[in-house]
Write a protein that holds these residues in place. Structure first.
Motif, short mmCIF file in Angstrom:
data_model
loop_
_atom_site.label_atom_id
_atom_site.label_comp_id
_atom_site.label_asym_id
_atom_site.label_seq_id
_atom_site.Cartn_x
_atom_site.Cartn_y
_atom_site.Cartn_z
N ARG A 108 -6.78 8.12 11.36
CA ARG A 108 -6.43 7.02 10.45
C ARG A 108 -6.81 5.66 11.04
O ARG A 108 -7.33 4.79 10.33
CB ARG A 108 -4.93 7.04 10.15
N THR A 109 -6.54 5.50 12.32
CA THR A 109 -6.85 4.23 12.97
C THR A 109 -8.35 3.96 12.93
O THR A 109 -8.80 2.83 12.67
CB THR A 109 -6.35 4.25 14.43
N HIS A 110 -9.13 5.01 13.19
CA HIS A 110 -10.59 4.90 13.11
C HIS A 110 -11.02 4.52 11.69
O HIS A 110 -11.86 3.63 11.50
CB HIS A 110 -11.21 6.24 13.52
N ALA A 111 -10.43 5.17 10.71
CA ALA A 111 -10.78 4.90 9.32
C ALA A 111 -10.38 3.48 8.92
O ALA A 111 -11.10 2.82 8.15
CB ALA A 111 -10.10 5.92 8.40
N LEU A 112 -9.25 3.01 9.41
CA LEU A 112 -8.80 1.66 9.09
C LEU A 112 -9.78 0.62 9.63
O LEU A 112 -10.19 -0.30 8.91
CB LEU A 112 -7.41 1.42 9.69
N ALA A 160 -3.52 13.39 16.61
CA ALA A 160 -4.91 13.50 16.15
C ALA A 160 -5.08 12.87 14.77
O ALA A 160 -6.07 12.18 14.50
CB ALA A 160 -5.34 14.97 16.13
N ALA A 161 -4.10 13.09 13.89
CA ALA A 161 -4.17 12.53 12.54
C ALA A 161 -4.09 11.00 12.58
O ALA A 161 -4.79 10.31 11.84
CB ALA A 161 -3.04 13.08 11.68
N GLU A 162 -3.24 10.48 13.47
CA GLU A 162 -3.11 9.03 13.59
C GLU A 162 -4.37 8.40 14.17
O GLU A 162 -4.78 7.31 13.74
CB GLU A 162 -1.90 8.69 14.46
N GLU A 171 -6.27 7.77 -0.89
CA GLU A 171 -7.06 8.51 -1.89
C GLU A 171 -7.94 9.57 -1.26
O GLU A 171 -8.22 10.59 -1.89
CB GLU A 171 -7.91 7.52 -2.69
N LYS A 172 -8.37 9.34 -0.02
CA LYS A 172 -9.21 10.31 0.68
C LYS A 172 -8.39 11.44 1.33
O LYS A 172 -8.96 12.33 1.96
CB LYS A 172 -10.02 9.60 1.76
N GLY A 173 -7.07 11.36 1.18
CA GLY A 173 -6.23 12.43 1.71
C GLY A 173 -5.84 12.29 3.17
O GLY A 173 -5.36 13.26 3.77
N LEU A 174 -6.02 11.09 3.74
CA LEU A 174 -5.69 10.94 5.16
C LEU A 174 -4.20 10.90 5.42
O LEU A 174 -3.76 10.91 6.57
CB LEU A 174 -6.34 9.65 5.69
N TYR A 175 -3.40 10.86 4.34
CA TYR A 175 -1.94 10.88 4.51
C TYR A 175 -1.31 12.13 3.91
O TYR A 175 -0.10 12.21 3.77
CB TYR A 175 -1.32 9.63 3.88
N ASP A 176 -2.14 13.11 3.57
CA ASP A 176 -1.62 14.31 2.94
C ASP A 176 -0.64 15.07 3.82
O ASP A 176 0.27 15.74 3.34
CB ASP A 176 -2.76 15.26 2.55
N ALA A 177 -0.80 14.93 5.14
CA ALA A 177 0.06 15.69 6.06
C ALA A 177 1.46 15.10 6.16
O ALA A 177 2.37 15.74 6.68
CB ALA A 177 -0.56 15.74 7.46
N ASP A 178 1.65 13.87 5.67
CA ASP A 178 2.96 13.22 5.79
C ASP A 178 3.91 13.74 4.72
O ASP A 178 3.94 13.38 3.63
CB ASP A 178 2.81 11.71 5.72
N ALA A 196 0.82 -1.21 0.00
CA ALA A 196 0.00 0.00 0.00
C ALA A 196 0.85 1.26 0.00
O ALA A 196 0.36 2.34 -0.32
CB ALA A 196 -0.93 0.01 1.20
N ASN A 197 2.13 1.11 0.38
CA ASN A 197 3.08 2.23 0.38
C ASN A 197 2.62 3.38 1.27
O ASN A 197 2.55 4.54 0.86
CB ASN A 197 3.32 2.73 -1.05
N VAL A 198 2.28 3.01 2.52
CA VAL A 198 1.87 4.01 3.51
C VAL A 198 2.70 3.80 4.77
O VAL A 198 3.22 2.71 5.00
CB VAL A 198 0.37 3.88 3.86
#
Length: 444
Positions: free
Chosen positions: A389-393, A384-386, A437-444, A352-354
């Motif tokens: 992501r955990t919730h979304a996962l 907060a971002a993590e 794709e939803k931008g949950l990693y845009d901050a990285d 997934a390259n995340v």
């Protein structure tokens, strides 16, 4: 599939809100925007009231070592139920399960049954106090040990109130926790040998015991270092404080629990989950000398211990059946599959390259949505971002037909197949890609 505002689960959630605070009796199963109501479970799968099937990598928060409706357990319950479910008398089955468990672990001379892991930890703490005559206990920052006030101290503590890392604060978990509870719990940093030892030494004469979980799910399933374990043993030997292992979850890691794998013999061990075969259970086990606090001497025991449903025959026969099938071979096979699962998840993260990593051992795993190094509880605390992501996962995996936990914890049962592991890994790739794709990693 989830969430679905038109589903029967959604409607049941609204109905439950009218009669159950927050819609239920377990905060651990709360989900937004609605709970999932299950109709039945078999092996490694559950089916909800809307007909959806989920591959279950939660197993009632690690309590079902053989999965749902294990045939030997079902047969044991069916045989016992017509004979009676609870008595104000002893039963032979209690002796048989006690003999089975004490035979597996060197440090289990005697055992006492109760009804939950929380009760087991509570009674282990009370036993340490009764044996030593001391009031205070120590525990690791962030560790979960059930819902006893003293055991909850520092659970979920965060940067806004956890204090300096050289001396973590005793932080209340529930509103209204008495100040006396906080003052009687000494908090030490997990895996920080020098700082933890200094704190323990400063309170050596006051401590009844140190409560420790060898596979703490709330400390990221990080392994304790050999040096940290050695420090706890040394402190026990020179201070007179008891070493209490919380193996409510950890006991699934070996035929004789985690302590046999680690080569450490605690004075007391709290047990629960798998030893009840899927029914409510807890137990305290330990040396004959320490467990003598439960024995009547004179007017009463140093630690009186009642409980209407302690060692009730349904739980005991179910536990005996489950433990009969929890053989050394079954343990080895499941732990090997656990390592296969963790490696499959690591490969899924690479594909997934995340940013991400997988921790755990034996039949346990925890997925982390970041790649930073972790050694202590504070290293594992999510941003907060993590947290998002955990919730979304977790929610995304449900959409793919896989259930873990809301914070990335998962476990295997003896009913888990290679195909189940592959499906979990494939679902993880799919969900991680959707998150990107939803931008949950845009901050990285």
């Amino acid at each position: 599939m989830f969430p679905d505002p038109k589903s029967r689960s959604a409607k049941l959630t609204q109905r439950a809100m009218q009669v159950l605070p927050d819609g239920g009796s377990r905060s651990t199963i709360r989900m937004t925007p609605h709970a999932i109501y299950v109709k039945e479970g078999h092996g490694g799968r559950v089916t909800d009231v809307d007909g959806n099937t989920l591959l279950d990598f939660n197993n009632n928060f690690t309590s079902l070592i053989h999965g749902h409706a294990h045939p030997r357990v079902v047969e044991a319950i069916q045989k016992q139920a017509p004979l009676g479910t609870a008595f104000s008398f002893a039963t032979e089955a209690e002796i048989e399960l006690a003999e089975m468990l004490t035979a597996r672990v060197e440090g289990f001379d005697m055992i006492r049954f109760c009804n939950s892991g929380s009760e087991a930890v509570m009674n282990a703490i009370k036993a340490a106090r009764a044996f030593t005559g001391r009031p205070r206990i120590a525990k690791c920052e962030g560790a979960y040990h059930g819902s006893y006030d003293f055991a909850e101290v520092s659970l979920g503590s965060g940067p806004d109130h956890w204090g300096d890392e050289t001396r973590p604060e005793s932080v209340p978990y529930s509103h209204g926790t008495p100040g006396g509870v906080l003052s009687d719990v000494i908090v030490i940093p997990f895996n920080d040998v020098a700082r933890a030892e200094a704190i323990l030494d400063a309170h050596a004469d006051e401590l009844a015991g140190v409560v420790f979980d060898p596979v703490s799910t709330q400390i990221g399933l990080l392994p304790p270092s050999p040096e940290f374990l050695d420090m706890l043993v040394r402190f026990r030997e020179r201070s007179g404080a008891l070493l209490i292992f919380d193996e409510v979850i950890a006991f699934r890691q070996g035929h004789g629990g985690s302590q046999t794998l680690l080569g450490v013999t605690p004075d007391l061990t709290a047990l629960g989950k798998i030893i009840g075969g899927g029914l409510p259970v807890g137990a305290v086990a330990g040396s004959r000398e320490v467990m003598s606090v439960f024995e009547v001497s004179g007017a009463k025991a140093r630690l009186p211990h009642g409980g209407t449903f302690n060692a009730n025959p349904l739980t005991i026969v179910a536990g005996r059946a489950a433990m009969t099938d929890w053989t050394p071979e079954a343990v080895d096979n499941l732990n090997a599959k656990g390592e296969q699962c963790r490696e499959a998840l690591r490969e899924a993260i690479r594909i997934a390259n995340v940013p991400g990593q997988v921790t755990g051992s034996g039949s346990l795993f925890r997925i982390h949505v970041h790649g930073r190094q972790m050694t202590t509880y504070r290293d594992t605390y999510p941003t907060a971002a993590e947290a998002e992501r955990t919730h979304a996962l977790a929610h995304g995996l449900i959409g793919e037909g896989v259930f873990t936990s809301t914070y990335g914890l998962g476990c295997l049962s003896t009913s888990t197949s290679d195909a189940d592991v592959a499906r979990l890994a494939d679902a993880t790739v799919t969900v991680y890609r959707a998150m990107r794709e939803k931008g949950l990693y845009d901050a990285d």
